[in-house]
Design an enzyme around this catalytic site. Structure first.
Site, PDB file in Angstrom:
ATOM      1  N   ARG A 163     -46.836 -36.481  -1.691  1.00 12.72           N
ATOM      2  CA  ARG A 163     -46.386 -36.924  -0.383  1.00 12.72           C
ATOM      3  C   ARG A 163     -46.285 -35.717   0.551  1.00 12.72           C
ATOM      4  NH1 ARG A 163     -44.583 -41.827   1.470  1.00 12.72           N
ATOM      5  NH2 ARG A 163     -45.918 -42.497  -0.229  1.00 12.72           N
ATOM      6  N   LEU A 164     -47.122 -35.770   1.539  1.00  8.68           N
ATOM      7  CA  LEU A 164     -47.090 -34.750   2.587  1.00  8.68           C
ATOM      8  C   LEU A 164     -45.651 -34.464   2.994  1.00  8.68           C
ATOM      9  CD1 LEU A 164     -48.779 -33.107   4.721  1.00  8.68           C
ATOM     10  CD2 LEU A 164     -48.531 -35.123   6.207  1.00  8.68           C
ATOM     11  N   HIS A 165     -45.281 -33.184   3.101  1.00  6.93           N
ATOM     12  CA  HIS A 165     -43.930 -32.879   3.563  1.00  6.93           C
ATOM     13  C   HIS A 165     -43.888 -31.637   4.439  1.00  6.93           C
ATOM     14  CE1 HIS A 165     -44.432 -31.157  -0.530  1.00  6.93           C
ATOM     15  NE2 HIS A 165     -43.659 -30.161  -0.127  1.00  6.93           N
ATOM     16  N   LEU A 166     -43.188 -31.787   5.547  1.00  8.90           N
ATOM     17  CA  LEU A 166     -42.958 -30.686   6.484  1.00  8.90           C
ATOM     18  C   LEU A 166     -41.619 -30.034   6.155  1.00  8.90           C
ATOM     19  CD1 LEU A 166     -43.422 -29.106   9.152  1.00  8.90           C
ATOM     20  CD2 LEU A 166     -42.373 -31.036  10.365  1.00  8.90           C
TER      21      LEU A 166
END
Length: 198
Positions: free
Chosen positions: A114-117
């Site tokens: 899951r893409l995470h910033l």
DNA sequence: GTTCTAGAAC
DNA sequence: GTTCTAGAAC
């Protein structure tokens, strides 16, 4: 007689083998659903506290949409990336956080799905920060600023990520203080030193 | 991603 | 002898 070990939950799903390194790589998907971990959410994103914070404040902004990593992002996601940055920026300037400096960005190669910033305060003071790899993942060009990523998507429609050999070298860069020219002997030395910048 | 720990570095 | 790093984890 041997004891039966409970199968991981994916037993009833399609049995095609994933190239993920293990179940731990999916941990963020559970954390996103855990009310204890959620800081805020809206229609598009969830903000959670990092389970092993590498600074005094360390949050992750994740899209609800099933986007595994930066590699899967394309120009259609530009407004989502901008929204993620906006949410992070708002959080970093609220009453609880406005006394600190923050940086916002992505790891060039993330371990977890899951893409995470990352939204992380720049003190880098944390008992969870232990290794050179930890340090360099936030304090070398392995850390890709959200502003740069958004700008590059807007201008070029794609983002060029460093190849894995380059990532490996970035994470193995000799230690250096992120606020001055101090070159520490080793991690405990660096951790002592950065306390002087508080 | 973390934990654990062998052996390198001091 | 102690501190610190780096690689395996079935």
């Amino acid at each position: 007689m041997s004891t039966k070990r409970a199968q991981p939950t994916a037993n009833n799903e399609k049995s095609k083998k994933q190239k993920t390194s293990g179940y731990w790589a999916l941990g963020l998907l559970d954390t996103m659903k855990d009310p204890e971990s959620i800081v805020m959410e809206d229609d598009l994103v969830v903000v959670i506290k990092d389970k092993y914070p590498k600074a005094e404040y360390h949050y992750l902004v994740l899209p609800k949409a099933d986007i595994s990593s930066l590699k899967k992002v394309n120009k259609e996601h530009l407004s989502l990336l901008q929204h993620m940055q906006h949410v992070a920026s708002d959080l970093s300037t609220d009453d609880e956080h406005k006394h600190k400096n923050f940086k916002m960005g992505y790891h060039a190669e993330a371990s977890m799905a899951r893409l995470h910033l990352h939204l992380i305060s720049d003190d880098m003071v944390s008992s969870c920060l232990k290794t050179k790899k930890h340090w360099n993942s936030y304090n070398s060009s392995f850390f890709l600023s959200s502003a740069d990523i958004c700008q590059q998507f807007e201008a070029e429609g794609v983002v060029k990520l460093p190849k894995s050999e380059v990532c490996r070298k970035l994470l193995d860069t000799p230690l250096k203080c992120h606020k001055c020219s101090f070159v520490p002997k080793h991690m405990p030395n660096l951790k002592d030193h950065i306390l002087s910048h508080k």
